[in-house]
Design an enzyme around this catalytic site. Structure first.
Site, short mmCIF file in Angstrom:
data_model
loop_
_atom_site.label_atom_id
_atom_site.label_comp_id
_atom_site.label_asym_id
_atom_site.label_seq_id
_atom_site.Cartn_x
_atom_site.Cartn_y
_atom_site.Cartn_z
CD GLU B 68 -2.73 -1.73 -49.82
OE1 GLU B 68 -3.19 -0.81 -49.13
OE2 GLU B 68 -1.57 -2.19 -49.69
CG HIS B 70 1.34 -1.98 -53.43
ND1 HIS B 70 2.04 -3.17 -53.51
CD2 HIS B 70 0.55 -2.11 -52.33
CE1 HIS B 70 1.69 -3.94 -52.50
NE2 HIS B 70 0.77 -3.34 -51.77
CG HIS B 74 2.92 -7.26 -50.00
ND1 HIS B 74 3.67 -6.33 -49.32
CD2 HIS B 74 1.70 -6.69 -50.16
CE1 HIS B 74 2.94 -5.26 -49.09
NE2 HIS B 74 1.74 -5.43 -49.60
CG HIS B 108 -2.93 -7.16 -51.90
ND1 HIS B 108 -2.35 -6.39 -52.88
CD2 HIS B 108 -2.44 -6.70 -50.72
CE1 HIS B 108 -1.55 -5.50 -52.32
NE2 HIS B 108 -1.60 -5.65 -51.01
CB CYS B 122 3.92 -8.23 -44.66
SG CYS B 122 3.81 -7.45 -46.28
#
Lengths: 154, 154
Positions: B68, B70, B74, B108, B122
């Site tokens: 995915e 976004h 992270h 990733h 995370c």
């Protein structure tokens, strides 16, 4: 479209990260002993999308961080050894992978007081206030527990 | 003055935290395998001062997270086992305490592909966009590396 050119892996070997220098805990005259700081993510110019910073602190056996408070909260995860944390008027033993939440204006101090190092990840907002080091009068006003008063180093 | 009543220590024993439940990785139909999520800090009502959330993910041996991207970045620190991460067009081996920065819009996927579990902390912004799962055409457009194309699970 940015395909994530700034993404990266920072390799670690025995609590030393590739290209990350071990720094002094603080530059000012705060009272602390045997504390080292590693800035892992959020301080470099290619990581400015992060609104927070991930740091690793290591306290040598017998050392302690400064006794302080500030408005910004801390998210802490222990990843080496153990010790004790003062949170306001209470003492808490710390072991591997324990999580510590330090809420705004909570007095706190980490101690590596179990004959071993205490290493922890600490995440904070990128933009944050500076810590306040309470004086004797403020401590007297805010801390009642004799065990905590006895534990504070400053 | 708030003396930090919300401060707390969450004790951990062998990657299980006191009062923290192991949840499904995701509720939707994302393609993943053997992934568990632990929300450590930033989701409870007494931790709302945190602008970010600290989570622990554990991928069983042979498992993987969804492929995915976004907008939100992270900050990742490996705290158990090892594996591999796809970052855009590259593969990176992961070992204990390695740090991963996933910049905005970077494709990733984490793989526990070394015969052991892969566990990582995370940290993300509390308010963030939902991930996008690329379809075959988008992957073809964005990923050139044959090794990465071969590695992607979806």
């Amino acid at each position: 479209m940015d395909m994530g050119n700034n993404s990266k892996v920072i390799k670690c070997s025995d609590y030393e990260w590739n290209g990350v220098s071990r720094k002094e805990y603080k530059d000012d005259s705060s009272c602390f002993k045997g504390v080292h700081r590693y800035s892992l993510l959020g301080e470099e110019s290619d990581e400015l999308e992060l609104t927070f910073q991930t740091r690793y602190f290591e306290v040598e056996a017998g050392g302690y961080t400064s006794f302080e408070y500030h408005r910004h909260p801390h998210s802490v995860v222990i990843i080496r050894g153990g010790g004790t944390v003062i949170l306001g008027d209470t003492l808490h033993e710390l072991s591997l992978h324990d999580v510590v939440y330090i809420s705004p204006n909570s007095l706190h101090q980490f101690h590596a007081d179990r004959g071993k190092r205490l290493g922890f990840l600490c995440t904070v907002d990128r933009y944050r206030d500076r810590p306040t080091l309470p004086d004797v009068d403020e401590i007297k006003q805010k801390v009642q527990s004799p065990a905590v008063l006895d534990k504070i180093k400053r």
